[in-house]
Each structure stands twice: as structure tokens, then as C-alpha cells.
Design a protein around this motif. Structure first.
Motif, mmCIF file in Angstrom:
data_model
loop_
_atom_site.group_PDB
_atom_site.id
_atom_site.type_symbol
_atom_site.label_atom_id
_atom_site.label_comp_id
_atom_site.label_asym_id
_atom_site.label_seq_id
_atom_site.Cartn_x
_atom_site.Cartn_y
_atom_site.Cartn_z
ATOM 1 N N ALA A 125 0.835 -1.206 0.000
ATOM 2 C CA ALA A 125 0.000 0.000 0.000
ATOM 3 C C ALA A 125 0.868 1.253 0.000
ATOM 4 C CB ALA A 125 -0.911 0.011 1.224
ATOM 5 N N THR A 126 0.496 2.210 -0.830
ATOM 6 C CA THR A 126 1.113 3.535 -0.779
ATOM 7 C C THR A 126 0.208 4.523 -0.049
ATOM 8 O OG1 THR A 126 0.179 4.147 -2.932
ATOM 9 C CG2 THR A 126 2.383 3.175 -2.922
ATOM 10 N N THR A 127 -1.101 4.256 -0.074
ATOM 11 C CA THR A 127 -2.099 5.089 0.601
ATOM 12 C C THR A 127 -2.943 4.209 1.497
ATOM 13 O OG1 THR A 127 -2.256 6.700 -1.204
ATOM 14 C CG2 THR A 127 -4.144 6.563 0.280
ATOM 15 N N VAL A 128 -3.233 4.702 2.708
ATOM 16 C CA VAL A 128 -4.135 3.980 3.602
ATOM 17 C C VAL A 128 -5.138 4.955 4.203
ATOM 18 C CG1 VAL A 128 -2.638 4.231 5.635
ATOM 19 C CG2 VAL A 128 -4.267 2.347 5.538
ATOM 20 N N MET A 129 -6.365 4.489 4.390
ATOM 21 C CA MET A 129 -7.343 5.182 5.224
ATOM 22 C C MET A 129 -7.481 4.353 6.488
ATOM 23 S SD MET A 129 -11.196 6.588 4.425
ATOM 24 C CE MET A 129 -10.572 7.795 3.262
ATOM 25 N N GLU A 130 -7.203 4.989 7.620
ATOM 26 C CA GLU A 130 -7.004 4.265 8.869
ATOM 27 C C GLU A 130 -7.926 4.783 9.960
ATOM 28 O OE1 GLU A 130 -4.960 1.678 11.637
ATOM 29 O OE2 GLU A 130 -4.834 1.788 9.445
ATOM 30 N N PRO A 131 -9.055 4.116 10.239
ATOM 31 C CA PRO A 131 -9.872 4.475 11.405
ATOM 32 C C PRO A 131 -9.254 3.914 12.693
ATOM 33 C CG PRO A 131 -11.177 3.425 9.657
ATOM 34 C CD PRO A 131 -9.746 3.144 9.383
ATOM 35 N N PHE A 132 -9.248 4.734 13.755
ATOM 36 C CA PHE A 132 -8.649 4.328 15.020
ATOM 37 C C PHE A 132 -9.214 5.198 16.133
ATOM 38 C CE2 PHE A 132 -6.035 7.410 12.847
ATOM 39 C CZ PHE A 132 -5.746 8.371 13.808
ATOM 40 N N ARG A 133 -9.076 4.742 17.359
ATOM 41 C CA ARG A 133 -9.543 5.531 18.494
ATOM 42 C C ARG A 133 -8.772 6.845 18.561
ATOM 43 N NH1 ARG A 133 -13.109 3.693 22.194
ATOM 44 N NH2 ARG A 133 -13.594 1.462 22.233
ATOM 45 N N ASN A 134 -9.479 7.916 18.870
ATOM 46 C CA ASN A 134 -8.808 9.213 18.881
ATOM 47 C C ASN A 134 -7.843 9.388 20.047
ATOM 48 O OD1 ASN A 134 -10.437 9.877 21.112
ATOM 49 N ND2 ASN A 134 -11.913 11.024 19.881
#
Length: 457
Positions: A125-134
Motif C-alpha cells: 500500500a502507498t495510501t491507507v485510510m485508517e480508522p482508530f480511536r482518537n
């Protein structure tokens, strides 16, 4: 001006809006842009002249979880941790990431984040969309430091403490919507546009069952004000569908989001496995995107078929959900699971799946400069070594890529004209040290009594 020339036995280009595989071409990079695609060897400061490489636009992984999947890794396979056969979202991932984010020091959280970014890069991957706890903002620090293109998606919750009890029922507690929106705004001000524009944010209300109407409306309004994508989890379990139906007049999760105005072209909805056919038709009509992560569900005996979403006309892209972070392996799973479910060998074909992590993925985040190899495009490239014995003899590189390749075949990863992976290894850090530090931090979470109870429940 720095220049890099890369030879590809195969180069995935475009012609008349469709994929076109060029044979024996060079890709010339000047600074952060692709300057030329040519048969002739160009002059450059750095030259990579290796036979048998397939040069692809940088692959986009638009749904991943570095931290939570590290917590679950090698514990939750074979049905472990699924109390009363419930989703591990409520038995393991949400409760233990909440506890772990508070338990670990900033440096330990950063160590886990680095481990995740390393896996993503080595997975192609060169780009990631990463959801995570703030409460894990160190994800941004690791992404900026290690060079990946990063759409951070810190969660917003109306209830941040959803977890399954011993009876398997999910209970929801707390009200964090206003505080989470304030945190999101602070992170946006600090991080958006950092790293020469590599670092951005997405709006990420966690899921339909953990986010109420007021928060979801506020998320959509703020995202559209700023022009950022919205991503959430949608219909990822039967329990979620039942919960939304009870709360909101027998609406399905998709109908719930449509009622609130979120079902739109800027919505990237993860999983959608419990969606009805009518839900998918509605999503297609509204222009929403499904983020299909088949392997994480396959481990639980659930089929999440790319072909089902695509055949309903829904824009569908493939992500890893953090499970192994091997994007080529995920494409292979998307292909096989689709063929098994539909009992048709032609569905989820190789060009379609490659498109889902290149041009299609770039389009859904409004980045026409990504997902393509052409003069003027941003210089993000994923380069695969097709000379391995399991990829020989070779007739069609795209079919070989999807049907036979995996992360071990990733030769180079280039982001913004900077080589991050070369000969399969990260060139700007000690991989062994990164893995050891991240693993040690996660081990502190595994040692918690509540972790032992969750894993063995």
C-alpha cells in the motif's frame, strides 16, 4: 530536482479510460511527479533496471486498523474470543483498544503504530485510510515519519464503551459525541496537509449502532464543510441490524444513514455484509462506496463477496481491515470468495479487482492524481517482482497478480517520489527493531486479566 528511472517488464497504464498493460517501458519520476512513460531508457540520478517487474500505480487500501487488529492477532482465529458467537468487535476490539490506548505510554502507542505502517508498506500500500480511536493520535506521527500517504480517521462515538456481556448481548454506555468532535477538529487543525500533503483526515463516525442521529448529522455537515470523505462501519453484523431496527422504526442501517442524509457519494461504508439486496440498490442509487474486506470475515466462516456488491451496481473497493495487511492477498481472497459464492468463475476478475485498489479507490477520495501512471500524476508506485517460481511461467501479469501473488512479491513501494521499500525491505528504519517494540507494547495489553477473559470467553 531528484530523478528516478524504473524499468517495468510490464507497466499498468491507461488507454481510452481503461487499463492498458505496456511491455518493456520506463517510468521516469521527477521529484514528486511522474514525468514520462517511455520505451527509451531515460537519464536519471537513480536507475532501477530489473527484469520481470510489474509497475503498478500505488495501491490504495481504504480500510485498515493497525492497532485493533494487532491486539487480536493470533488470538481470535479458529473462533476464539467470539462469546456466544458474537462479533469480536464487541468482545475484543472495542473494549481492549479502549483499555490499551489508556494503558500504553505515548512511546508504546507510537511503537504499535510504526509496526502497523511497516506492515502496510510491505503489503504494497502507498495510501491507507485508517480508522482508530482518537486516543491513539500517534498513528499520525508514525505515518508522517515513515512516509506513507495517510488518511487518518479518528473515531467519533455517541457511545465509546460498547461491549458484549457474558450473555453475548451488546450494551452501550457513555455519550462522547461532542468531545469526540472537538478532538477531531483539533487533530484536523494539527495534521491536515502535513508531510507535503501526504497526511489528511477523514470523518469517521464509528458505526451505525455506536453513533446517534445528532452526531451523524454533525459529522456529515463538518465533513462536507471541509471537503473530506466520511467513512463508517455499516451492517457489519446481524446484531447491528437488529439494534438499528429496534431504535429507529425498523430501518436497516443503510436506511438509517439515508434518513440522516449520509448515504451519498462521499460515504465509504465498511463491510455491509448484513445488508439486504434493497439496501445495496439504495447505496448504488445514492453513489455510496462499499469497502470490502473479505478475509477478516472469512476467518469467522462468513462470506463477504466483492461480486455481490459490484453486481448491485455499488462502487466497491478492497481493503484489509488490518487482517494481515496484505493487499495482494486480499485481492486473491476477494476473487476466490466471489467465485465460490456466485458459482461463476468470471466474476471479480483481475482487471476489476486491480481497478478497485487503484483508479476506483483514487476516484472515491477525489484524487485523480493517484491510482494512475501517467505524466503529471503523483509519483506513488507499487512494484511487484513476477520472477518468483510460483509466478512462472507467466502469460498475463494481471491474472498472476490477483490469483498467485502475495506480499512476499512486493519489490518496491514509492510514495511522493521517495523509495520506501526496496528489494522487499523498508529502507528508512530497522524492521526487526520496529517489530520487537510494537510486539512488546501489545504484549502489555495481552497480559491484562480482561484480555485473558476476552480471548478465552
Amino acid at each position: 530536482m531528484s530523478t528516478i528511472a524504473i524499468f517495468g517488464s510490464y507497466v499498468l497504464s491507461r488507454k481510452d479510460g481503461a487499463q492498458d498493460v505496456l511491455r518493456d517501458h520506463w517510468v521516469l519520476i521527477e521529484d514528486r511527479k511522474i514525468a514520462a512513460v517511455t520505451r527509451d531508457r531515460p537519464a536519471a540520478e537513480q536507475v532501477y533496471d530489473k527484469p520481470g517487474r510489474f509497475v503498478l500505480p500505488g495501491l490504495l487500501n481504504l480500510h485498515n486498523h493497525c492497532f485493533s487488529e494487532a491486539v487480536a492477532r493470533s488470538h481470535t482465529e479458529d473462533g476464539n474470543g467470539r462469546r456466544n458467537n458474537q462479533s469480536i468487535v464487541y468482545t475484543v476490539l472495542l473494549p481492549l483498544t479502549k483499555r490499551g490506548a489508556d494503558l500504553l505510554t505515548k512511546e508504546e502507542r507510537l511503537a504499535v503504530a510504526r509496526l502497523g505502517i511497516l506492515q502496510l508498506l510491505k503489503g504494497g500500500a502507498t495510501t491507507v485510510m485508517e480508522p482508530f480511536r482518537n486516543t491513539i493520535p500517534e498513528m499520525f506521527d508514525a505515518a508522517e515519519e515513515m512516509g506513507i500517504r495517510f488518511y487518518g480517521a479518528p473515531y467519533l462515538f455517541s457511545t465509546s464503551d460498547a461491549k458484549a456481556g457474558a450473555d453475548g448481548l451488546v450494551r452501550y454506555a457513555g455519550d462522547d459525541g461532542a468531545a469526540d468532535m472537538a478532538t477531531w477538529d483539533t487533530l484536523y487543525q494539527r495534521w491536515n496537509g502535513r508531510g507535503n500533503g501526504r497526511i489528511g483526515l477523514a470523518m469517521s463516525p464509528h458505526a451505525t449502532d455506536t453513533c446517534g442521529p445528532d452526531l451523524l448529522r454533525a459529522c456529515a455537515a463538518r465533513a462536507r464543510e471541509l471537503g473530506v470523505p466520511v467513512t463508517t462501519h455499516l451492517a457489519q453484523s446481524r446484531a447491528e441490524v437488529e439494534t438499528i431496527g429496534k431504535r429507529y422504526g425498523d430501518r436497516t442501517p443503510a436506511q438509517y444513514l439515508d434518513w440522516l442524509g449520509l448515504l451519498a457519494p462521499d460515504l465509504l461504508a465498511a463491510h455491509c455484509i448484513a445488508s439486504t439486496d434493497d439496501d445495496l440498490k439504495l447505496m448504488a442509487a445514492r453513489g455510496a462506496t462499499v469497502l470490502n474486506c473479505p478475509r477478516v470475515f472469512a476467518r469467522a466462516g462468513v462470506t463477504a463477496a466483492f461480486s455481490r456488491f459490484a453486481e448491485h451496481g455499488v462502487c466497491t473497493v478492497v481493503g484489509t481491515d488490518g487482517y494481515n495487511m496484505d493487499l495482494l492477498g486480499e485481492l486473491n481472497a476477494a476473487s476466490l470468495i466471489s467465485k465460490i459464492v456466485s458459482q461463476r468463475p468470471e466474476v471479480a476478475n483481475s482487471p476489476e479487482l486491480i481497478e478497485s485498489v487503484t483508479a476506483t479507490a483514487a476516484a472515491v477520495i477525489n484524487r485523480p492524481d493517484l491510482g494512475t501512471i501517467a505524466p503529471g500524476a503523483t509519483a506513488d508506485l507499487t512494484i511487484v517482482d513476477l520472477t518468483h517460481p510460483h509466478l512462472q511461467p507467466l502469460y498475463d501479469p494481471r491474472r498472476a497478480l490477483v490469483a498467485l501473488a502475495n506480499r512476499a512479491n512486493i519489490d518496491q513501494v514509492i510514495v511522493d517520489g521517495r523509495v520506501l521499500i526496496d528489494a522487499g525491505h523498508y529502507v528508512h528504519g530497522d524492521e526487526a527493531a520496529i517489530a520487537a517494540a510494537g510486539s512488546a507494547a501489545i504484549g502489555k495489553i495481552w497480559d491484562l486479566p480482561e484480555a485473558q477473559a476476552a480471548f478465552n470467553g
